[in-house]
Structure formats: C-alpha cells, structure tokens
Design an enzyme around this catalytic site. Structure first.
Site, PDB file in Angstrom:
ATOM      1  N   SER A   1       0.840  -1.198   0.000  1.00  0.00           N
ATOM      2  CA  SER A   1       0.000   0.000   0.000  1.00  0.00           C
ATOM      3  C   SER A   1       0.872   1.243   0.000  1.00  0.00           C
ATOM      4  CB  SER A   1      -0.901   0.017   1.236  1.00  0.00           C
ATOM      5  OG  SER A   1      -0.157   0.394   2.391  1.00  0.00           O
ATOM      6  N   ASP A   2       0.304   2.362  -0.374  1.00  0.00           N
ATOM      7  CA  ASP A   2       0.968   3.638  -0.121  1.00  0.00           C
ATOM      8  C   ASP A   2       0.829   3.939   1.377  1.00  0.00           C
ATOM      9  OD1 ASP A   2       2.281   6.054  -0.476  1.00  0.00           O
ATOM     10  OD2 ASP A   2       1.195   6.542  -2.305  1.00  0.00           O
TER      11      ASP A   2
END
Length: 766
Positions: free
Chosen positions: A283-284
């Site tokens: 994920s970011d």
C-alpha cells in the site's frame, strides 16, 4: 552460422533451465520456512514501517515500538532509512530472530538519490530511453551503497491535468510513451541480475489511475470507465509488469467506488490474472487505514478487504498486524490468504539474495565512493542538458554571446536547493549548481550582474507555508529564515536598474520545490504573481528578456509568450542545473527536449491532452468561437504549446510519410518512413514522432495516438530516413467489451516533429 545458432540455442536453454532450477529451490526453501512460522510471524512479514523520524512530532516511543515489533517478528521491511550504520543495526536485530528472516529496506528514490537528477517529468522530455534507463541504473548504484534494495519508483501515472502536483513525478500525458519510460526505468533499476548488490527492486506506482484525480486535487476520486482506463491510462503499469517489475504500490484514489488499495479488479483481475504479474503489492503510506475514511468499514474490515483484494504489505498503518490475527480466528480471513501474501514477500527477499547474504548491500565505506562522486555529477549534467525544452526564441536571441553584459535576476537565480525539485531529500542540496554560478562560469569577456528581483509570491503567508510547511510539520521548533524582508518594489527596482545596464536579461522564475509534488495541487497555474510583476517591469525597459523557467508542471504562459523574447523551460534539473542551463543558454549544447504534456492557455481547459476524442460537433483546435460546436467563447480549444513540441537552434525539414504498402493483413507488417534533413547551420537532435488514427471503429477513438518515436542526431545538411515498422499490435485497443483488438479498416498514419505538424498516409487493414 549454424554452429553459432546452435550455441545460442543451447545458452538460452541453459538459462531457462537455470531459472527453473532456481525457482524450484526458492519454492522449497520458502515452503520449509513457512512451515516453521507462526501466524503472528507470517502477518509480521506483511508489515512495513517508516523511519520513525518521518512521524510528525516523533518521540522515542515510536522508535521503541518499531524495534520491539522487529524483535517480536512483527516487521517485514522498513523504509526511509538512508544511513548505512542504522540499516546494518536493524538488519542485525532481524537476524537474531527465531527464523533469521532478513529485512528489506525501501526508499523514495524518485530522480536520483543523493545526486539529484532532473525531475521525472523533465527526464521524459528527453524522449531518450537510454538516458532514462541510465538514470535509474545510476540512482540504484547510489541507493544500494547505503543498504537500500527496494525503490519506490518509477511513478508511471498518466496525468492530463496540470493542477495535480504529482505530474512532476511522472512521464506526462501519453500512455504509449509512458509505457516505454516505465520499461526503461524498470530495466535500469533492476538490471539483468536482481540479486546483484548494485541493483534494486522497483515498486511501480501508483497503481492505479492516481493521475486521473478529479479536478487535479491530490488523493481525490477518479471517475473513469474501464475502457478509458485501459486505453488512456493503464499501459505504463502493464509494460512495467511485462518488463519484470518486482513490486507495485497501490494508489490512494478510488476506482468504481472501491479504493485501489482494496480493489480486487485492479490488484488481482488485471495485474495478476491478465498481465501475469507475480511479485507483491504494497500500500501507499497509511492507505489501508484511509479506507476507513472512504467509508468501507472499521480497521479490521478494511484490512480484510485489502488483503483479500490482493494487497500483500501494509505501509505505515499497522493495520494488518493489529487485526488480521483476529480476522483469522473469527473465520473472516483464511490461512490461504495469509500464506499467499507472506510467500510473496519472502520470495522478494529471496530474489534480492537477502537469504543468502542479508548484509550484501551494507559494505563499509562503499557509500563514500558511490555517492555524489564525479561520475554521478557528470551524468547529472548530461541528462539535464537534454531535459530542457525551448518554448520560444524570437529573433534567435538564444544562444547568448559569452562576451555580453548579462543581468541574471529573479528569485531562482542563486538558490541551490531550489534546483532539486519535488521529492528530493539530498543532503547535498546546498551544493547544487545555481543558474548564476553556471552563467558566471560560462561567460568569457562579458559581465554578469545579479539580484533577487522579486518575491516568489505576493502572499507572504502562503509563501511561508509552501517554503517551510514540511519543516514545521516534522521539526516544529526549528527556526525558519524570514522572507519578504525587503519590499517587493525595492527588489523590482534593483532588477530594472541592472536590466537597463545590461545587453540582455536572464529572468530566473518559476515554482518552489514544494509548489509541486505530493500534496501540492494548484488551482491557479499562471506564473506566480510577484514574479510576473517583475517581468512586466523588465519588459518596460525595452531590453531583451530570456525567461529561464524552473517548474514542476506546465504553466499558463500567455503573457510570457507574447512579451518576452525567449522561454527556456528547464523544469527542475537537480545537482548540475546551473551548468546544464548555461550549456544550453550559450549554445554549447543545442536544446532537444520535446514536451510530454500539453501547456494550456487557461486553467479552465483542464484536463487538456492531445489524444482526446472528437465530439459529434467537433471544432478545429485553433479556430475562433462559433455557436453550436464544441468550443469555448473566450479561448480556442488548442493548447498554448502542444504535446511533442520543442524548438532547436537549428531547423529540420520533413518529407511526406511513405508506406511500404497501402494494405496490411492482420498477421502482416508495413513500414512507414520519412526523411528528415537538418536545414540549419548547427548539429541538432530531433525526435521524430509517429501517430495513428483509426478512422472508423466500433468504439470511439482518439483523434490521434502516439505509437512510435525515434531520436536522431543530424549534422548541418545531413539527412536521415527514419523507419517505423507497424503490425496489428500497434493498432490494437480495448473495445467496449474490453477485448484487445485490431479492427479492419482504414488507419491514418501520421509522422512529424510534434502532434500537430504531421504528414499523413492511409493504411487499410484487412
């Protein structure tokens, strides 16, 4: 010849068998390891934590928490550490663990590491894939020398809206060019051997469609059909996967009502099932927790959804390690889900060679030899030379004479750190070469005078926020230098005085580093007001004005185009900015950059892109307003400077495009060719561009689409014939049913120096 062919075949067979053997060995090793791991340890591998100093107002407890998680087997990787000694200490803690599972170390290596290169948008304007690849290879050498083995790059998001600050990090508006750039970066970072100690695993971002954010506002929603997403935006992600990218980063935006971080269609159906990607997805930063704000559930629920959608690693949320065990115990998440994600992370570590040698990247003093050295700086200058776009050059005011009296004015004339652009955190930023320094070193027999000339923005509070917002966030007690200490009228008066005494004025204007990049969307993308006030005062002197534009996005430059003599768009060029700019200003290097984003006439045109579709009532881009057609009353449809545009100090002449045949079967090929001649008096590089248009199709198609380009070098009077081989694959698109097809019919084949100056031939496909 037969013997050579046989040898090559044997070599290919041997390499294939070796790869299969290595995979068998990897699968066996990881299977044996995972049998020994507890549920908590498997979930721990899915956890990515940041350097604790990245946390706003970080306290010792943040460090203690991360170290304790690491000791407990609750950590798979860290990002943000750039100190070799610290990276070694963390790896040593990991290797004292029960199963001796090494850490990966990631970092935002966006355009160079300590030696900063031009921003990616600038690099894209070289149209030189060899340079793109070399920039990644050089950056990997620096980054790996401190222990980093995983780079959060390339950013391949297509952007059609210059308001979005992160346009500076990508390759522009075109999906074909973006795909070529994505492949070049992937090759450069990962090399031929991912387990080597000077290559790094890429993390392609931001997957997917982040650059299509509504209204150009960062982190915003994206509203696209699947067909438009696949045709207009997705190709760069796809090409990176085909090139063997090791990992992807999910994006913050939603798509079809589901945040990308939990979007099964994007993460599994397209990326893995259709494109065959076999790496892992992270994920970011804090994106898993942010799904809660999207309204899809509490932390436990959104963690479950993200994992089952195809997300393997959670960056910065601590959501997976906090909730997944409970979800398994409650039967909401299966061990199959956990094992699949854990295996992908462990496979990445195997491919990097970390199980064989966890300290392979941490060689004492290697960083002292690799970082900010002569070779790096020479390359930084070379790529910066080719990353500049000459937008205007009336009366051939450029190149400048080295014996002239030159006034170098403006807030960007002599500020080293502002040459680096967004997403550069080099410790060497104050050693970067300023524009003033570069010009002074280049002048021979002339004189150089200088002054600040202007504030950056008239709004003091806004300028302070832009300059020091990050500093105040992470170090709130650190004092910041005062700004606007000299009245604006006094700064302008000094610039006018120097201009009157000079032969020519070089006005260094543009955007601060923090005016582009993440969280830096702008609704007004004209020249910042204070600086335009300075330019207008300089115009009144009657002296020739050369604008050197430092920027991370296309700006609206209507006044500048009409009133200054030359505009050299240098973007943000990094460590050797001043030298490279002087090289072009004085003609030691002939500019060859071509735009990869359209420059609008007005922000109201955005999103603006060359490969738009027709309407049922089309209107020519540069004709004035008419009622009842698709146009504006107050501005023409066309851009101020179009995609593919860029001037040179020489001139080029194109022949008409010729086809080797006017018809082609689906399994055939046709060659399109043009002859290009350098009709000027200087050597120059030219990017020859090929576009297509499907005349009639079952779904509407763009008015033109880039499908090929060649950058050539021509001496004065020299001609070269440039050929493009076309097959059905070059003509394919995703139809309404999302089938990737080449439909029979006529295709316009167009070749020229930019997207507007094109000659045309028609190819019929059976």
């Amino acid at each position: 010849m037969k013997r050579l062919y046989f040898s090559a075949a044997l070599l290919g067979f041997a390499m294939s068998m070796s790869a299969q053997s290595s995979k068998v060995e990897m699968d066996r090793f990881i299977t044996d390891l995972m049998v020994k791991m507890s549920l908590e340890e498997k979930i721990g591998q899915l956890n990515l934590a940041s350097n604790w100093t990245y946390v706003t107002n970080a306290t010792l407890s943040e460090e203690d928490k991360a170290i304790q998680q690491l000791k407990d087997g609750q950590m798979g990787a860290f990002y943000g550490f750039t100190n070799q000694e610290m990276i070694r200490q963390l790896q040593e803690i990991a290797m004292k663990g029960k199963h001796k599972i090494p850490l990966m170390f990631g970092n935002d290596v966006i355009h160079g590491f300590e030696t900063t290169y031009p921003i990616p948008l600038a690099i894209s304007t070289t149209w030189n894939m060899d340079l793109v690849e070399e920039s990644a290879r050089m950056a990997a050498r620096e980054a790996t020398s401190v222990g980093i083995n995983w780079v959060f790059s390339p950013m391949v998001d297509i952007c059609r809206d210059a308001r979005w600050g992160r346009i500076s990090e990508g390759g522009g508006e075109d999906p074909y060019l973006g795909g070529e750039i994505a492949k070049a970066y992937t090759r450069g970072y990962q090399g031929d051997d991912l387990s080597a100690d000077n290559t790094a695993m890429v993390c392609v971002k931001h997957y997917a469609l982040y650059g299509g954010a509504e209204a150009g506002r960062d982190y915003n929603s994206v509203f696209l059909s699947r067909q438009e997403a696949l045709n207009g935006y997705m190709n760069p992600y796809k090409q990176a996967a085909k090139e063997g990218a090791g990992s992807y980063m999910s994006s913050f935006n939603e798509f079809e009502g589901v945040p990308a971080t939990a979007n099964h269609y994007l993460l599994t159906e397209v990326l893995r099932d259709q494109w065959g990607f076999d790496g892992f997805v992270v994920s970011d930063a804090t994106a898993v927790n942010e799904i809660v704000a999207h309204g899809l559930g509490d932390q436990q629920e959104v963690s479950r959804r993200a994992l089952q959608a195809g997300l393997d690693m959670d960056m910065g949320s601590n959501a997976f390690v906090s909730t997944l065990k409970k979800s398994v115990e409650e039967g909401k998440v299966s061990m199959v889900d956990i094992d699949l994600a854990c295996r992908r992370i462990l496979e990445a570590k195997w491919k990097l060679g970390l199980f064989q040698d966890p300290y392979k990247y941490i060689v004492p003093d290697r960083d002292k030899k690799e970082i900010f050295n002569k070779e790096q700086l020479e390359f930084a200058r070379r790529i910066a030379q080719e990353s500049q776009v000459l937008l205007k050059n009336d009366n051939n005011i450029l190149p400048l004479k080295k014996d002239a009296k030159i006034a170098v004015v403006g807030p960007f004339a002599n500020v080293a750190s502002e040459m680096q652009g967004a997403w550069s955190m080099s410790k060497h930023a104050n050693q970067f070469v300023t524009i003033l320094q570069g010009i002074k070193e280049a002048v021979k027999g002339g004189t150089v005078t200088t002054c600040e000339g202007s504030w950056v923005l008239n709004d003091k509070n806004l300028e302070e926020s832009v300059r020091y917002g990050l500093m105040k966030m992470f170090a709130p007690n650190m004092p910041t230098p005062p700004i606007h200490t000299t009245p604006q009228e006094d700064l302008i008066a000094e610039a006018v005085k120097l201009a009157k005494e000079a032969d020519v004025v070089v006005a260094c204007v543009g955007e601060l580093n923090n005016m582009t990049g993440e969280g830096a969307s702008r609704v007004d993308i004209t020249m910042p007001d204070a600086q335009q006030d300075m330019l207008k005062a300089l115009k009144a002197t009657g002296k020739p004005i050369v604008v050197v534009l430092t920027t991370g996005r296309p700006l609206v430059l209507n006044w500048e185009k009409e009133n200054v003599d030359a505009i050299l768009n240098t973007w943000a060029l990094g460590a050797e900015a001043g030298h490279a700019i002087a090289d072009v200003l004085f003609g030691d290097v002939n500019p060859s950059g071509k735009l990869t984003t359209s420059f609008p006439r007005h922000v109201g045109q955005l999103p603006l892109y060359y490969n738009h579709k027709n309407t049922g009532r089309p209107h020519p881009d540069y004709e004035p307003y008419r009622k009842f057609v698709s146009t504006y009353m107050d501005v023409v449809n066309g851009p101020l400077f179009p995609f593919g545009y860029g001037l040179s100090y020489t001139t080029f002449e194109y022949s008409d495009v010729k086809l080797s045949a006017n018809q082609m079967n689906q399994d055939g090929k046709v060659t399109a060719s043009v002859t290009v001649k350098n009709t000027g008096s200087r050597q120059g590089k030219e990017t020859v561009q090929l576009y297509i248009h499907d005349v009639y199709s079952t779904s509407t198609r763009p008015v033109k689409e880039l499908k090929g380009f060649r950058k050539i070098d021509l001496q004065p009077g020299e001609s070269k014939t440039v050929e493009f081989e076309l097959t059905a694959d070059d003509l394919k698109y995703y139809d309404h049913d999302l089938n990737f097809v080449c439909e029979p019919g006529d295709y316009e084949i167009m070749v020229g120096p930019d997207c507007e100056k094109l000659s045309k031939a028609v190819l019929n496909v059976k």
